[in-house]
Design a protein around this motif. Structure first.
Motif, PDB file in Angstrom:
ATOM      1  N   VAL A   1      51.776 -57.598 -21.279  1.00 11.37           N
ATOM      2  CA  VAL A   1      51.232 -56.310 -20.831  1.00 11.37           C
ATOM      3  C   VAL A   1      52.292 -55.603 -20.004  1.00 11.37           C
ATOM      4  O   VAL A   1      53.275 -56.213 -19.572  1.00 11.37           O
ATOM      5  CB  VAL A   1      49.949 -56.507 -20.001  1.00 11.37           C
ATOM      6  N   SER A   2      52.104 -54.309 -19.785  1.00  8.68           N
ATOM      7  CA  SER A   2      53.033 -53.601 -18.902  1.00  8.68           C
ATOM      8  C   SER A   2      52.906 -54.169 -17.492  1.00  8.68           C
ATOM      9  O   SER A   2      51.838 -54.642 -17.096  1.00  8.68           O
ATOM     10  CB  SER A   2      52.748 -52.098 -18.897  1.00  8.68           C
ATOM     11  N   PHE A   3      54.003 -54.130 -16.746  1.00  8.85           N
ATOM     12  CA  PHE A   3      53.976 -54.718 -15.408  1.00  8.85           C
ATOM     13  C   PHE A   3      52.943 -54.018 -14.527  1.00  8.85           C
ATOM     14  O   PHE A   3      52.203 -54.677 -13.785  1.00  8.85           O
ATOM     15  CB  PHE A   3      55.359 -54.640 -14.760  1.00  8.85           C
ATOM     16  N   SER A   4      52.875 -52.697 -14.610  1.00  6.54           N
ATOM     17  CA  SER A   4      51.905 -51.987 -13.764  1.00  6.54           C
ATOM     18  C   SER A   4      50.475 -52.352 -14.155  1.00  6.54           C
ATOM     19  O   SER A   4      49.604 -52.503 -13.288  1.00  6.54           O
ATOM     20  CB  SER A   4      52.122 -50.474 -13.851  1.00  6.54           C
ATOM     21  N   ASP A   5      50.207 -52.515 -15.461  1.00  5.82           N
ATOM     22  CA  ASP A   5      48.860 -52.926 -15.876  1.00  5.82           C
ATOM     23  C   ASP A   5      48.549 -54.346 -15.402  1.00  5.82           C
ATOM     24  O   ASP A   5      47.402 -54.654 -15.058  1.00  5.82           O
ATOM     25  CB  ASP A   5      48.721 -52.851 -17.397  1.00  5.82           C
ATOM     26  N   TYR A   6      49.572 -55.206 -15.405  1.00  5.32           N
ATOM     27  CA  TYR A   6      49.363 -56.563 -14.885  1.00  5.32           C
ATOM     28  C   TYR A   6      48.940 -56.506 -13.416  1.00  5.32           C
ATOM     29  O   TYR A   6      47.973 -57.160 -13.009  1.00  5.32           O
ATOM     30  CB  TYR A   6      50.644 -57.383 -15.027  1.00  5.32           C
ATOM     31  N   VAL A   7      49.648 -55.728 -12.616  1.00  5.31           N
ATOM     32  CA  VAL A   7      49.343 -55.637 -11.186  1.00  5.31           C
ATOM     33  C   VAL A   7      47.941 -55.056 -10.981  1.00  5.31           C
ATOM     34  O   VAL A   7      47.177 -55.522 -10.126  1.00  5.31           O
ATOM     35  CB  VAL A   7      50.403 -54.802 -10.447  1.00  5.31           C
ATOM     36  N   LYS A   8      47.589 -54.042 -11.772  1.00  5.07           N
ATOM     37  CA  LYS A   8      46.246 -53.456 -11.655  1.00  5.07           C
ATOM     38  C   LYS A   8      45.174 -54.491 -11.974  1.00  5.07           C
ATOM     39  O   LYS A   8      44.144 -54.563 -11.300  1.00  5.07           O
ATOM     40  CB  LYS A   8      46.116 -52.264 -12.603  1.00  5.07           C
ATOM     41  N   ASN A   9      45.424 -55.296 -12.992  1.00  5.69           N
ATOM     42  CA  ASN A   9      44.462 -56.323 -13.381  1.00  5.69           C
ATOM     43  C   ASN A   9      44.287 -57.361 -12.281  1.00  5.69           C
ATOM     44  O   ASN A   9      43.159 -57.698 -11.897  1.00  5.69           O
ATOM     45  CB  ASN A   9      44.945 -56.990 -14.677  1.00  5.69           C
ATOM     46  N   VAL A  10      45.406 -57.861 -11.756  1.00 10.49           N
ATOM     47  CA  VAL A  10      45.340 -58.875 -10.699  1.00 10.49           C
ATOM     48  C   VAL A  10      44.657 -58.309  -9.460  1.00 10.49           C
ATOM     49  O   VAL A  10      43.783 -58.949  -8.864  1.00 10.49           O
ATOM     50  CB  VAL A  10      46.749 -59.400 -10.352  1.00 10.49           C
ATOM     51  N   ALA A  11      45.054 -57.092  -9.062  1.00  5.82           N
ATOM     52  CA  ALA A  11      44.467 -56.487  -7.863  1.00  5.82           C
ATOM     53  C   ALA A  11      42.965 -56.282  -8.041  1.00  5.82           C
ATOM     54  O   ALA A  11      42.171 -56.548  -7.121  1.00  5.82           O
ATOM     55  CB  ALA A  11      45.160 -55.170  -7.548  1.00  5.82           C
ATOM     56  N   SER A  12      42.552 -55.845  -9.232  1.00  6.30           N
ATOM     57  CA  SER A  12      41.122 -55.635  -9.485  1.00  6.30           C
ATOM     58  C   SER A  12      40.359 -56.956  -9.566  1.00  6.30           C
ATOM     59  O   SER A  12      39.145 -56.990  -9.360  1.00  6.30           O
ATOM     60  CB  SER A  12      40.930 -54.851 -10.791  1.00  6.30           C
ATOM     61  N   SER A  13      41.082 -58.046  -9.878  1.00  2.00           N
ATOM     62  CA  SER A  13      40.461 -59.371  -9.944  1.00  2.00           C
ATOM     63  C   SER A  13      40.431 -60.062  -8.589  1.00  2.00           C
ATOM     64  O   SER A  13      39.615 -60.963  -8.367  1.00  2.00           O
ATOM     65  CB  SER A  13      41.222 -60.262 -10.941  1.00  2.00           C
ATOM     66  N   GLU A  14      41.331 -59.680  -7.692  1.00  2.00           N
ATOM     67  CA  GLU A  14      41.500 -60.397  -6.424  1.00  2.00           C
ATOM     68  C   GLU A  14      40.817 -59.725  -5.243  1.00  2.00           C
ATOM     69  O   GLU A  14      40.413 -60.399  -4.299  1.00  2.00           O
ATOM     70  CB  GLU A  14      42.999 -60.546  -6.111  1.00  2.00           C
ATOM     71  N   ILE A  15      40.738 -58.388  -5.241  1.00  2.00           N
ATOM     72  CA  ILE A  15      40.250 -57.677  -4.051  1.00  2.00           C
ATOM     73  C   ILE A  15      39.166 -56.662  -4.434  1.00  2.00           C
ATOM     74  O   ILE A  15      38.856 -56.471  -5.609  1.00  2.00           O
ATOM     75  CB  ILE A  15      41.410 -56.967  -3.311  1.00  2.00           C
ATOM     76  N   TYR A  16      38.594 -56.006  -3.417  1.00  2.00           N
ATOM     77  CA  TYR A  16      37.461 -55.107  -3.627  1.00  2.00           C
ATOM     78  C   TYR A  16      37.889 -53.646  -3.504  1.00  2.00           C
ATOM     79  O   TYR A  16      38.661 -53.290  -2.597  1.00  2.00           O
ATOM     80  CB  TYR A  16      36.366 -55.406  -2.613  1.00  2.00           C
TER      81      TYR A  16
END
Length: 404
Positions: free
Chosen positions: A30-45
């Motif tokens: 995936v694109s790096f920015s999409d990866y970060v968005k996914n992790v952030a949306s999975s980890e925090i509120y």
């Protein structure tokens, strides 16, 4: 001379393994920015304060970039840059929806990351939720509490990672590349690749003092760099020609990443201070145990230097990952593969572990304090002996002992 400035790139894409490193799981790119968005949306509120979200996003970016920059998994033979397993990396959920405000913050900062002064690599920024788990790093709920008190994102990051952290901004974006520059580097060459060689050798030499220090990291492949390269090659059974070809380069990368990883394991070893050992009468499926954690610790140390042995998390639970590592040790030792740690397996593993410690002693002049004493000196003389009964898949707690 001013310290050379190296700005690692932001990869256009990142390949994620959807499971622990050694699992038979899918790899997705995936694109790096999409990866970060996914992790952030999975980890925090998404309801958290913007400063808390921003701090967490920067920690997520830095951790992922550290994995990419150090070639953590490729140097171990894996065809991916990071995993989705929180035991090793960060939570990534294929196909999940992204919170709009989180995505906007990521778009704003995905070219920024954290590092320490004098460090080339982005900070491997550890974090945990701060409630059900704690760690030596950012507390996710703690960051929200600080934001509610008026802390900005940089203040939050400094609270957890130290006042001396640097926030690098606007790193360039380009495709994932092999770190090897493509052609051998030798006396007279100059540039960023030479700076990377000098940085890696100076860090490796802290654990292998037979490698001479390079006094000035200046990006110029001079006589001092050549001498350090030759000694490195001699120690690690490479052709000692003073030229950094692909074999020498990737051996440096492997050792550099391994030593940084070992430094984390040393801190893990300190948790064994005060461990009191009592031989158990039984260990059954479903137990958790400090003794299993000690097994995992030795496996993790050995895995740092043997890329055929998968890394394990120190969670005190004898699960599939620990079983896979045990079987890899058994294979190396010429023992029948089994989910069970019997006396022969335990002794083979300890011999590997002790051999690494002895090698570290030979090159470091420091019996790694707190590396071995925190475990070996805290345990009775029979620590090298089999713990009294087999450890099998699913084993966990109820044996005598404590971890402080």
């Amino acid at each position: 001379m001013p310290e050379p400035i190296i700005t690692p790139y932001i990869p256009q894409t990142i390949t994620v393994h959807l499971g622990p490193p050694n699992s038979d799981a899918e790899n997705v790119t995936v694109s790096f920015s999409d990866y970060v968005k996914n992790v952030a949306s999975s980890e925090i509120y998404p309801t958290w304060e913007p400063a808390a979200i921003r701090a967490n996003v920067l920690a997520i970016i830095s951790f992922a970039l550290n994995r990419v920059y150090t070639e953590y998994y490729p140097s171990r033979g894996y065809p991916f840059q990071i995993t989705s397993s929180t035991a090793y990396d960060q939570k990534f959920i294929k196909g999940r929806s992204i919170f709009e405000n989180v995505g906007q913050i990521v778009d704003d900062v995905f070219r920024d990351y954290i590092r320490y002064p004098g460090h080339v690599e982005p900070l491997a920024a550890k974090f945990c939720n701060g409630t059900t788990s704690t760690c030596d790093g950012l507390s996710q709920w703690g960051s929200q509490a600080l934001a509610e008190q008026g802390y900005n994102s940089v203040d939050i990051l400094r609270h957890y990672y130290g006042d001396d952290i640097q926030i690098v901004t606007g790193a360039p974006v380009k495709g994932v590349q092999s770190s090897y520059p493509g052609t051998p580097l030798r006396l007279g060459d100059q540039g960023q690749a030479v700076i990377q060689i000098q940085t890696m050798l100076n860090r490796i030499s802290r654990d292998y003092p037979a490698i001479p220090k390079i006094p000035v990291v200046d990006g110029i492949f001079g006589a001092n760099t050549q001498a350090a390269v030759r000694r490195f090659q001699e120690i690690f059974s490479l052709v000692p020609d003073g030229v950094v070809g692909s074999a020498t380069w990737y051996k440096m990368v492997y050792l550099y990443v391994g030593i940084l990883d070992l430094a984390e394991l040393i801190s893990e070893g300190q948790t064994f201070t005060g461990f009191s050992f009592v031989l158990p009468e039984t260990l059954s499926v479903g137990d958790t145990s400090p003794r299993v954690r000690l097994l995992q610790y030795m496996l993790a140390v050995v895995a740092t230097f043997y890329n055929t042995i998968p890394m394990v998390a120190l969670d005190s639970i004898y699960g599939p990952a620990t079983s896979a590592a045990v079987q890899a040790v058994q294979q190396m030792a010429g023992l029948p593969p089994s989910d069970t740690v019997d006396s022969a397996t335990w002794e083979a593993l300890y011999r590997m572990y002790a051999g690494i410690v002895d090698t570290m002693d030979e090159y470091t002049n420091v019996v790694p304090e707190p590396f071995r004493p925190e475990i070996d000196d805290a345990l009775p003389a029979n620590v090298t002996q089999f713990p009294g009964r087999s450890l099998s898949l699913g084993d966990s707690d109820t044996m005598g002992g404590s971890i402080s």
